[in-house]
Each structure stands twice: as C-alpha cells, then as structure tokens.
Design a protein around this motif. Structure first.
Motif, short mmCIF file in Angstrom:
data_model
loop_
_atom_site.label_atom_id
_atom_site.label_comp_id
_atom_site.label_asym_id
_atom_site.label_seq_id
_atom_site.Cartn_x
_atom_site.Cartn_y
_atom_site.Cartn_z
N ILE A 381 0.85 -1.20 0.00
CA ILE A 381 0.00 0.00 0.00
C ILE A 381 0.88 1.25 0.00
CG2 ILE A 381 -1.67 1.37 1.34
CD1 ILE A 381 -2.95 -1.30 2.19
N ASN A 382 1.93 1.25 0.84
CA ASN A 382 2.81 2.43 0.92
C ASN A 382 3.62 2.63 -0.35
OD1 ASN A 382 1.97 3.25 3.43
ND2 ASN A 382 3.51 2.07 4.52
N LYS A 384 2.62 1.83 -3.39
CA LYS A 384 1.74 2.34 -4.46
C LYS A 384 1.28 3.75 -4.19
CE LYS A 384 -0.13 -1.91 -6.30
NZ LYS A 384 -1.06 -2.94 -5.88
N ASN A 385 1.02 4.08 -2.93
CA ASN A 385 0.35 5.34 -2.63
C ASN A 385 1.19 6.37 -1.89
OD1 ASN A 385 -2.47 4.50 -3.52
ND2 ASN A 385 -1.84 2.87 -2.14
N GLY A 386 2.44 6.02 -1.59
CA GLY A 386 3.31 6.97 -0.90
C GLY A 386 3.53 6.57 0.55
N THR A 389 1.02 6.05 3.96
CA THR A 389 -0.40 6.00 3.63
C THR A 389 -1.10 5.17 4.71
OG1 THR A 389 0.15 6.05 1.30
CG2 THR A 389 -2.08 5.32 1.85
N THR A 414 6.16 10.05 -7.20
CA THR A 414 6.02 8.86 -6.36
C THR A 414 4.67 8.77 -5.65
OG1 THR A 414 7.18 10.08 -4.66
CG2 THR A 414 8.46 8.47 -5.87
N ASN A 415 3.89 9.84 -5.66
CA ASN A 415 2.63 9.82 -4.93
C ASN A 415 1.48 10.14 -5.88
OD1 ASN A 415 0.52 10.10 -3.18
ND2 ASN A 415 1.68 11.26 -1.65
N ILE A 416 0.57 9.19 -5.97
CA ILE A 416 -0.51 9.32 -6.96
C ILE A 416 -1.35 10.57 -6.72
CG2 ILE A 416 -2.31 7.94 -5.80
CD1 ILE A 416 -2.42 6.48 -8.68
N GLU A 417 -1.46 10.97 -5.44
CA GLU A 417 -2.24 12.16 -5.08
C GLU A 417 -1.66 13.43 -5.70
OE1 GLU A 417 -4.89 12.35 -2.80
OE2 GLU A 417 -4.96 10.16 -2.80
N ASN A 418 -0.35 13.40 -5.94
CA ASN A 418 0.33 14.62 -6.38
C ASN A 418 0.55 14.73 -7.89
OD1 ASN A 418 0.52 15.72 -3.87
ND2 ASN A 418 2.42 14.65 -3.39
#
Ligand SMILES: [Mg+2]
Length: 425
Positions: A381-382, A384-386, A389, A414-418
């Motif tokens: 999870i970390n 994939k999502n940073g 997370t 590296t962070n999908i949110e960004n």
C-alpha cells in the motif's frame, strides 16, 4: 573490439531533480538543504557562480539567498531515490554491465569498435537520458575505473565538451593526468595523499610513474591497484550485484528538542518502521537492534545513550521490532534531558532465504505467517500510494518534533495524489 569502462554521474543531482519537477525555476539559482533544513548540501551551477558555499548553515545565508532571489528546497529523498531508479534502469538498458555506485553514480561497460572514439555514443546517451528523465549527466570513458573517473572529471572541466570525455582513445595521457591533483584520484584518501605529497608526488601522472616498490611498501596491494589502473590495466572489476548490507541505520534530528519518553518512543518507532521496510526490500533479516539518542553536542552537559537488544529468531517483522525497541527506548531515556536526535541501527543482517527457527517452537509458525502477510500488505500500500499511507498506530500520532522540511517540493513522481491534473477545454 575492446571493452571500455564508463563512469556516469548526474550533474548537481539533487538540484537537477528539483529543477526537473519544477521547470519554473530553471535558470534561477537553487540550493537544497540537509535534514531539518540545517545546511546547504547541494546547489546548482547558477548558485555556485553567485558564490553560495556548500555546507554552510541555512540561517546564516537566509538573507543573502533572498536578496539574490535564489530558490531554496528541503531535501526530498523520495524524489531523488525515484529519479535515481529511473536513471539506473535506463543506463542498464544501454550498457553491457552496470554497477550502481551511489544515488547518482554508476560504472558501466561497452565495447569499443577498434580505435573508434566514443564521443558520439556518449552524446546520444546523454541526449536520451535528458529526453527521458530530464537530468543532465556527465560521461567519462577510459580503460579502467580509475581512468574513467578521471575522464568524468575532465568532462566537467573542459568547456564545449558537452559533459563527455574519452581518455581511453588518447595514447599519451600525460597532458591530462598532469592536470589531476593526486588527492582527486579515485581511491586515494586524505592520509595517502599527504604521504604522497611528502614524497613530492602532486598529480596523477607523477603517481602513475613513481616507484611501485615504494607504494607497495607503504600501501601494499591497495596502492598498487590504483597505480596499475592509472597505467590502463584493469584491476578493480565492475560489481553488478552490490555486496549485502551489513547494517541499516535510520536517524534524524528533531525540529526542536524533546524531553518526554512518549515523544522519544514515537520517533524511535517511526525510524524502526523505516528500517524494517528497508530490510524487507533487500530480502534480509536482522537479529540485533540498537537504539540511540543524544542531546546537543555543543551543550555543556552533552548526553548520549544507546542500548542494544538481541532478537532470538532473525526477523524483518515490524511488530517484533517495535516491541523490542520500545523496551530499549526506556533504557536510554533519561528525564530532564533535551534530546535533539535519535536513531535505530539494525545489525547482524542475513539473507531471508534461510531462516533458522527454534526447534520446539511450533505454535508461533502460524502467527509468524500472519505477521509476514501484514507487513506485505502495508509495504505494498505504501509503495503504491506513498510513504505513511498506512502504518502502525503508534507511529501515526501528530508529530511536532518531526524534522523541518518547510521548503519541500512535491512528490509528483512517487505519490498518486500529487500527479498534476491537466484540464482540456
Ligand atoms: Mg553528481
């Protein structure tokens, strides 16, 4: 065809990564700060030309940087690590062998068609890297690792050479080796260069031509190897697989001094989680853990303490390590002390291919498996999502002591949110 060694190096790597994700700062001066926004650890060529020195405390230069309109960034190791991985993957596809030497340096090999200069080949690789990753690199080409390092140094030094130099094609290298100070030769440390200077040896050419017996007498095979490499005889081979790590250490300075056991425990847990995730990434297990902390080294009552504990069955499991390190933290904590730094070292590392278990311990096998699965889920999870997370509750509490990173750039890669959003109208 003969084999040549390449030495490839990202120019002003941290600063180049920052410029790559924020093109608006291109052409401006830029500096990158160390952990906790302490000192200047990287600068681009514009900042260098403006006379900004390396290693200086940020607070001392803050006004000057503002006056000169120089951009400032906190170190963003997540970004540099990601760009480094991409760079190494691309280099691996374009070289025969590749040895990753550091975050921004690698040695590689390619074949040289008889007597042909590899300048154009280097130019194409440089353009490919810039087009795909956006980072400028320098390429040094030579017969050995030591010569390729010197070549890279010359690539940066000689103007109008587009960051490429091929010393391997030059028969008489004296002119170039005379320009390289002996302490700049790869492998020659401070002590050895002092000894060489006392013998009247000041540059690489003089070192290459000095008596081998004299070097052997003082530095043995280590010194001889460097001299032989300078003569063009390959003695230090390319190491494609890095030797297994012997220990993993994670330590940080705090934004402000902390004096409670709760805060210190929280910090230590955070570092244990980072270290154990690294351990799993490298497929290793640890059977000993050390935690340490200290107050300000410049204060009158400087205090440092550390404690080490053994882990009976080697592990990479976060939960087991948290439990152990919490006990050790209680040992190192002392009331009324103002701690400014703490860290964790995992040692006695071994491969996870063979795990020595306790003979009569059958009960814990199932439990072990559950914990391993849990670690896998958290790591994935970390990844994939940073970072952070999801993590253990004890590490997720609001942490005001966390190092300052006020000028942090984003983690767009590296962070999908960004990931930036582009709107088409
Ligand atoms: Mg570099």
């Amino acid at each position: 065809m003969s084999k040549v060694i390449l030495q490839i190096d990202g120019n002003n790597f941290y600063a180049s990564c920052e410029q790559m994700i924020d093109p608006s700062i291109k052409g401006k001066g830029l500096v990158v700060l160390s952990n906790n926004d302490g000192c200047i650890i990287a600068r681009n060529s514009e900042a260098r030309k403006m006379g900004i020195p390396m290693g200086q405390p940020y607070f001392k230069l803050k006004n000057k940087l503002t006056q000169l309109n120089i951009e400032v960034r906190s170190s963003n190791y997540e970004l540099y690590g990601d760009i480094s991985n991409r760079l190494m993957q691309l280099l691996r596809r374009n070289c025969e062998n590749l040895e990753i030497y550091s975050i921004d340096e690698a040695f590689g090999t390619i074949k040289r068609p008889k007597g042909k200069c590899l300048y154009q080949w280097g130019k194409d690789l440089r353009a490919l890297v810039y087009q795909n990753i956006g980072i400028p690199i320098s390429i040094g080409i030579g017969e050995t690792k030591v010569l390729s390092k010197i070549s890279n140094h010359l690539a940066k030094k000689i103007k109008n050479n587009s960051g490429i130099f091929d010393i391997g094609i030059i028969q008489n290298k004296d002119h170039y080796l005379n320009q390289i100070k002996v302490d700049k030769v790869w492998g020659i440390g401070k002590r050895m260069s002092i000894w060489l200077k006392s013998k009247g040896i000041t540059n690489a050419r003089e070192f290459r031509d000095m008596s081998s017996e004299q070097i052997n007498g003082k530095y043995g095979v280590v010194g001889l190897r460097i001299q032989n490499e300078l003569k063009g005889n390959l003695c230090i081979p390319i190491q494609e697989t890095s030797p297994d790590r012997k220990e993993i250490c994670v330590s940080r300075s705090f934004a402000y001094p902390i004096d409670s056991l709760e805060d210190l425990s929280q910090a230590i847990i955070k570092y244990v989680l980072t270290a154990s995730a690294k351990l799993r990434k490298y497929n290793q297990l640890s059977s000993a853990i050390t935690v340490f902390t200290n107050t300000n080294t410049h204060s009158k009552d400087f205090f440092r303490s550390e404690a080490t504990g053994k882990i009976s069955v080697p592990t990479s499991n976060s939960k087991i390590m948290i439990e152990k390190s919490l006990l050790l933290t209680k040992e190192i904590f002392k009331p009324y002390k103002k701690f400014i730094k703490a860290g964790v070292t995992l040692h006695k590392l071994q491969s996870n291919k063979y795990k020595q278990k306790l003979i009569f311990d059958t009960k814990n096998i199932q439990k072990d498996l559950y914990l391993k699965r849990l670690d896998n889920v958290i790591d994935n999870i970390n990844l994939k999502n940073g970072i952070d997370t999801i993590n253990w509750g004890s590490s997720m509490i609001d942490k005001e002591w966390e190092p300052r990173r006020k000028k942090l750039s984003s983690t767009k890669t590296t962070n999908i949110e960004n990931i930036p959003t582009i709107y088409a109208i």
